[in-house]
Design an enzyme around this catalytic site. Structure first.
Site, short mmCIF file in Angstrom:
data_model
loop_
_atom_site.label_atom_id
_atom_site.label_comp_id
_atom_site.label_asym_id
_atom_site.label_seq_id
_atom_site.Cartn_x
_atom_site.Cartn_y
_atom_site.Cartn_z
N CYS A 49 0.84 -1.20 0.00
CA CYS A 49 0.00 0.00 0.00
C CYS A 49 0.88 1.25 0.00
O CYS A 49 0.60 2.22 -0.71
CB CYS A 49 -0.90 0.01 1.23
SG CYS A 49 -1.86 -1.50 1.42
C1 BEZ Z 1 0.76 -4.73 2.13
O1 BEZ Z 1 0.24 -3.73 1.67
O2 BEZ Z 1 1.90 -5.05 1.80
C2 BEZ Z 1 0.05 -5.58 3.14
C3 BEZ Z 1 -1.29 -5.41 3.33
C4 BEZ Z 1 -1.95 -6.17 4.28
C5 BEZ Z 1 -1.27 -7.08 5.01
C6 BEZ Z 1 0.08 -7.24 4.83
C7 BEZ Z 1 0.75 -6.48 3.89
#
Ligand code: BEZ
Length: 160
Positions: A49
């Site tokens: 994200c």
């Molecule tokens: C990520 O954006 O990398 C992520 C999102 C939710 C859980 C773990 C990682």
């Protein structure tokens, strides 16, 4: 039931940050009479994200606005203080409206929750983007895997 193209977004209330502090905003406030690109992330500051999904929307915010988008909004199952810190740290402030869906009410109403309890993250949102006109979903780009592909800023901007 999962939201689909042609559906109206349900009534819900988000928390946003204002100069006076946390301020509720309803779906009517955010989407009423406007053309909005909404994208959802599983979590502020989480690697994909933070490094991939949000930066694309920051970079392409101007392009989206020049194509007739009134508002670019990001929803996440986080509290408003975390989202505000994320907005400030990434330079997204003023470009993207951050909608804190802290108890996942909106996310559950549209059927896009994602249970990460086993990983210590609780209930979160699936990753997606949408174009919403006056509260009605015009396109829905929902990720099936862990990558940013269909829901990316480049993909949604190309659809405008
Ligand atoms: C990520 O954006 O990398 C992520 C999102 C939710 C859980 C773990 C990682």
């Amino acid at each position: 039931m999962t939201i689909k193209v042609g559906d109206k977004l349900p009534d819900a209330t988000f928390n946003t940050m204002s100069p006076e502090g946390p301020k509720p905003m309803t779906t009517a406030d955010v989407f009423g009479g406007k053309k909005v690109v909404l994208f959802a992330v599983p979590g502020a500051f989480t690697p994909t994200c933070h490094n991939t999904h949000l930066p694309g929307f920051i970079q392409m915010a101007g392009d989206m606005k020049s194509k007739g988008i009134d508002t670019i909004a990001c929803v996440s199952v986080n509290d408003v203080f975390v989202l505000n810190a994320w907005a400030k740290q990434t330079g997204a402030e003023g470009k993207i409206v951050f909608l804190a869906d802290g108890s996942a009410d909106f996310t559950k109403k549209i059927g896009l929750e994602f249970d990460l309890t086993a990983r210590g993250l609780g209930v979160r949102s699936r990753r997606y983007s949408m174009v919403v006109e006056n509260g009605v979903v015009k396109s829905l780009n929902l990720e099936e895997g862990a990558t940013v592909d269909k829901s990316s800023a480049a993909t949604v901007c190309g659809m405008l």
